[in-house]
Write a protein that holds these residues in place. Structure first.
Motif, PDB file in Angstrom:
ATOM      1  N   ILE A  72      51.126  55.342  21.332  1.00 11.08           N
ATOM      2  CA  ILE A  72      50.402  56.602  21.465  1.00 11.08           C
ATOM      3  C   ILE A  72      51.195  57.733  20.814  1.00 11.08           C
ATOM      4  N   GLY A  73      52.489  57.741  21.017  1.00 11.56           N
ATOM      5  CA  GLY A  73      53.334  58.742  20.358  1.00 11.56           C
ATOM      6  C   GLY A  73      53.266  58.639  18.850  1.00 11.56           C
ATOM      7  N   ASN A  74      53.293  57.423  18.335  1.00 13.89           N
ATOM      8  CA  ASN A  74      53.192  57.217  16.888  1.00 13.89           C
ATOM      9  C   ASN A  74      51.841  57.673  16.353  1.00 13.89           C
ATOM     10  N   ILE A  75      50.777  57.400  17.089  1.00 13.89           N
ATOM     11  CA  ILE A  75      49.441  57.814  16.661  1.00 13.89           C
ATOM     12  C   ILE A  75      49.344  59.343  16.648  1.00 13.89           C
ATOM     13  N   ILE A  76      49.841  60.001  17.678  1.00 12.04           N
ATOM     14  CA  ILE A  76      49.800  61.462  17.724  1.00 12.04           C
ATOM     15  C   ILE A  76      50.603  62.055  16.571  1.00 12.04           C
ATOM     16  N   TYR A  77      51.785  61.519  16.327  1.00 12.39           N
ATOM     17  CA  TYR A  77      52.615  61.989  15.213  1.00 12.39           C
ATOM     18  C   TYR A  77      51.894  61.785  13.881  1.00 12.39           C
ATOM     19  N   SER A  78      51.263  60.639  13.701  1.00  9.31           N
ATOM     20  CA  SER A  78      50.530  60.356  12.469  1.00  9.31           C
ATOM     21  C   SER A  78      49.361  61.314  12.278  1.00  9.31           C
ATOM     22  N   ILE A  79      48.653  61.626  13.351  1.00  8.80           N
ATOM     23  CA  ILE A  79      47.537  62.571  13.266  1.00  8.80           C
ATOM     24  C   ILE A  79      48.035  63.957  12.876  1.00  8.80           C
ATOM     25  N   ILE A  80      49.157  64.382  13.455  1.00  8.83           N
ATOM     26  CA  ILE A  80      49.722  65.700  13.113  1.00  8.83           C
ATOM     27  C   ILE A  80      50.113  65.747  11.638  1.00  8.83           C
ATOM     28  N   ILE A  81      50.772  64.702  11.150  1.00  6.38           N
ATOM     29  CA  ILE A  81      51.171  64.656   9.741  1.00  6.38           C
ATOM     30  C   ILE A  81      49.947  64.642   8.835  1.00  6.38           C
ATOM     31  N   ALA A  82      48.943  63.831   9.165  1.00  8.76           N
ATOM     32  CA  ALA A  82      47.733  63.752   8.338  1.00  8.76           C
ATOM     33  C   ALA A  82      47.003  65.091   8.315  1.00  8.76           C
ATOM     34  N   LEU A  83      46.859  65.735   9.463  1.00  3.52           N
ATOM     35  CA  LEU A  83      46.192  67.040   9.504  1.00  3.52           C
ATOM     36  C   LEU A  83      46.973  68.091   8.727  1.00  3.52           C
ATOM     37  N   THR A  84      48.290  68.049   8.820  1.00  2.04           N
ATOM     38  CA  THR A  84      49.117  68.989   8.066  1.00  2.04           C
ATOM     39  C   THR A  84      48.911  68.815   6.565  1.00  2.04           C
ATOM     40  N   ILE A  85      48.894  67.576   6.110  1.00  3.28           N
ATOM     41  CA  ILE A  85      48.705  67.309   4.683  1.00  3.28           C
ATOM     42  C   ILE A  85      47.309  67.723   4.225  1.00  3.28           C
ATOM     43  N   VAL A  86      46.290  67.327   4.969  1.00  6.57           N
ATOM     44  CA  VAL A  86      44.907  67.629   4.570  1.00  6.57           C
ATOM     45  C   VAL A  86      44.642  69.131   4.632  1.00  6.57           C
ATOM     46  N   LEU A  87      44.945  69.761   5.750  1.00 11.85           N
ATOM     47  CA  LEU A  87      44.679  71.191   5.884  1.00 11.85           C
ATOM     48  C   LEU A  87      45.553  72.017   4.940  1.00 11.85           C
TER      49      LEU A  87
END
Length: 95
Positions: A72-87
């Motif tokens: 779950i921690g890895n998924i949350i971290y991945s979502i934050i990184i992906a959103l940072t890159i996309v946005l």
């Protein structure tokens, strides 16, 4: 020589075919539809989100982990990184 894989990887094949179908659908919507640009971007965004989630479960074996808190921690971290890159990319392209 045994590698621990005794069953046919039907999940991987289904995941691959679903990924291919979503990619083709996104291309058709972008290239062939007469929809307005915001609608096209929304549809592509939804398809991308669905494809990312599907790939997490089909290819990355998220549901097969022994330590779910780390996953779950890895998924949350991945979502934050992906959103940072996309946005961040969208912000840079618009400015």
């Amino acid at each position: 020589m045994e590698h621990g894989h005794t069953k046919y990887p039907i999940g991987h094949i289904i995941g691959f075919l679903l990924s291919l179908a979503m990619t083709i659908l996104a291309a058709i919507v972008a290239l062939r539809s007469g929809l307005p640009k915001p609608a096209i971007m929304s549809i592509i965004g939804v398809l991308a989100f669905m494809q990312a989630g599907m790939q997490l479960f089909m290819f990355m074996h998220i549901k097969e982990s022994d330590n779910s808190a780390v996953q779950i921690g890895n998924i949350i971290y991945s979502i934050i990184i992906a959103l940072t890159i996309v946005l961040g990319s969208i912000w840079v392209m618009h400015n």
